[in-house]
Write a protein that holds these residues in place. Sequence first.
Motif, PDB file in Angstrom:
ATOM      1  N   ARG A 276      -0.782   9.474  -8.728  1.00  0.00           N
ATOM      2  CA  ARG A 276       0.460   8.756  -8.446  1.00  0.00           C
ATOM      3  C   ARG A 276       1.330   8.562  -9.673  1.00  0.00           C
TER       4      ARG A 276
ATOM      5  N   VAL B  69       2.006   6.394  10.467  1.00  0.00           N
ATOM      6  CA  VAL B  69       1.031   5.337  10.144  1.00  0.00           C
ATOM      7  C   VAL B  69       1.019   4.340  11.296  1.00  0.00           C
TER       8      VAL B  69
ATOM      9  N   ASP C 206       0.851  -1.194   0.000  1.00  0.00           N
ATOM     10  CA  ASP C 206       0.000   0.000   0.000  1.00  0.00           C
ATOM     11  C   ASP C 206       0.890   1.248   0.000  1.00  0.00           C
TER      12      ASP C 206
HETATM   13  C1  NOJ Z   1      -4.832   6.637   4.432  1.00  0.00           C
HETATM   14  C2  NOJ Z   1      -3.721   6.856   3.464  1.00  0.00           C
HETATM   15  O1  NOJ Z   1      -3.774   8.184   3.021  1.00  0.00           O
HETATM   16  C3  NOJ Z   1      -3.891   5.845   2.366  1.00  0.00           C
HETATM   17  O2  NOJ Z   1      -3.046   6.094   1.279  1.00  0.00           O
HETATM   18  C4  NOJ Z   1      -3.689   4.469   2.948  1.00  0.00           C
HETATM   19  O3  NOJ Z   1      -3.994   3.514   1.958  1.00  0.00           O
HETATM   20  C5  NOJ Z   1      -4.595   4.236   4.151  1.00  0.00           C
HETATM   21  N1  NOJ Z   1      -4.655   5.345   5.030  1.00  0.00           N
HETATM   22  C6  NOJ Z   1      -4.096   3.072   4.951  1.00  0.00           C
HETATM   23  O4  NOJ Z   1      -2.935   3.432   5.642  1.00  0.00           O
END
Ligand code: NOJ
Length: 584
Positions: A446, A112, A72
């Motif tokens: 992106r 995160v 991700d």
């Molecule tokens: C929000 C982030 O901006 C996004 O890009 C991500 O996929 C999700 N949170 C999970 O961390």
Amino acid sequence: MTKDYTWWKDATVYQIYPSTFIKGKKGKFEGPKDVFDGETGDLKGIISKLDYLADITDVIWLSPHYLSPNNDMGYDIESYEKILPRYGSVEDMQTLIDECHKRGMKIICDLVINHTSDLHDWFKESRSSLDNPKRDWYIWKKPKYDDKGNRKPPNNWGSYFSGSAWEYDSKTDEYYLRLFDKSQPDLNWENEETRKAIYDSAMKFWLDRGVDGFRIDTAGLYSKVQDFPDAPVLFPEDDYQPSGNLTLNGPRIHFFHKEMYDQVTSNYDAMTVGEVGHCSREEALKYVSASRGEMNMIFLFDTVDVGSDKNDRFRYNGFDLKDLKEAIKTQCEFTEGTDAWSTVFIENHDQPRCITRFGDKKYQTKSGKLLAMFQTTLTGTLFIYQGQEIGMTNVPRDWPIEEYQDVNTINYYNQFKDKYGKDADFAEKEQKLMDIINLLARDNARTPMQWDDSENAGFSDHRPWSKVNPNYKEINVAKQLNDPNSLLNFYKKSLKLRKKYKDLSIYGSFEILDFDNKQTFTYVKSLKDAKSPKAYVVLNFSKDNAKFERLIDGQYELISTNVDKDEFDEEKLSPFEGRIYIVN
Ligand code: NOJ
């Protein structure tokens, strides 16, 4: 909204997505093999562009730069204290921090901490056995079984990336919660030891190296309702349902934020902006009231989700200008009369490009300038996303699904295909979905930053991991830097005006004057006392001419327009024309 000037209130923040900003190191990346097929940007590249950025911004927000398998795009962190080898090293990061500070800029990182990657050592330990000391650092539950003995997830919660929010792990015969990808297990915030480890490893480690704060990812999701009940059924045709307030703005969320503030961020001159998404005004104020001590500001999604179901952006029905006005009103007014603070943004790495969404291709530069006037006159801290300043656009509609690389888009498309793939009218249904994907998918933001018209848009000297938007020869930084009429120079001018009139633009009260008008968006920004000058902003969001009216009394002084003198007509606004007046 209080007017106690603070650097993070006055600031313009520029978001950098490291994988697509610029590659500084020449040649192909030769390090450890990873998911990227092609070149990414790196920290050296960012350092090489700091003078360009210093002309636009006060604060850089760096999207995740950490070690990650990138399922991700870095929002799946393997180690908070290591850098993705492709991006550079901790020393490079220190140089970036120091070089920002030398130029009077600040830098904030992405934090995160709702989840890690499944490759994080904490999760590897947690999944290793039922009695591992870190078992409880993540959220594990026993399976359920139906009448026929089939194993089922513990409840019906759906993942933000399609399917169940639970992943089965055969080693210990339990499921772990993962609100996003299966490789992003949710941390258990109920465990105090886990929270302490997060504060030390993800936060203090970087604050002590000089980072000026954080953009806090999914900041509303840490507190889950602890008996994990099924969510109400919103989409009967789906097996899994949005978990809604069972995971968002949960029972202990403010306790967690308060603790984080008390134990970490209040000890530094740190800026914090939390991604919350959707919540009531009352709830939003809890996160950002200065006197409560949680976060400085939050991102709410009312504007960027306009036209979409708030639980599923690809369920999109379009919107009219009134819907947009309503969303902006919520965003600008929720702090009115309080000690709270808010944000202004229309793009980021999770959103499509604003010119494609709210402007028009035929009026590329002009509608880009209109959106610049719009953003720079709204109340709160302003965030702009890399490439927004030159008017980068969504990817072409004829790109097939294979060109899209985001896990969110791919999972959604695959689930759709599983469901409807055998229908006689699948081709038609698929085209409709592709229209929406092309309009709203995160992939649109992106593509590599368009620096010049050389191969790969000046982003890298070898093929980038993500295809360059073919319009890079027309839309690029080099072409706009010395053109006085370019969007880039208009942004710079508009940002200066925002600062010059900051009591009105950044701190002023917001009032819409033409709520029912579906063509024009007219608002005033003012101080509370009736005698002070006001900013009068009128924006024609349509492809047609619109009547221009002076809806408040006073002396009008034009301070910004996106049309030439010979196109300017006192009585009417041309398509996508915008004006800002100071009214005395
Ligand atoms: C929000 C982030 O901006 C996004 O890009 C991500 O996929 C999700 N949170 C999970 O961390």
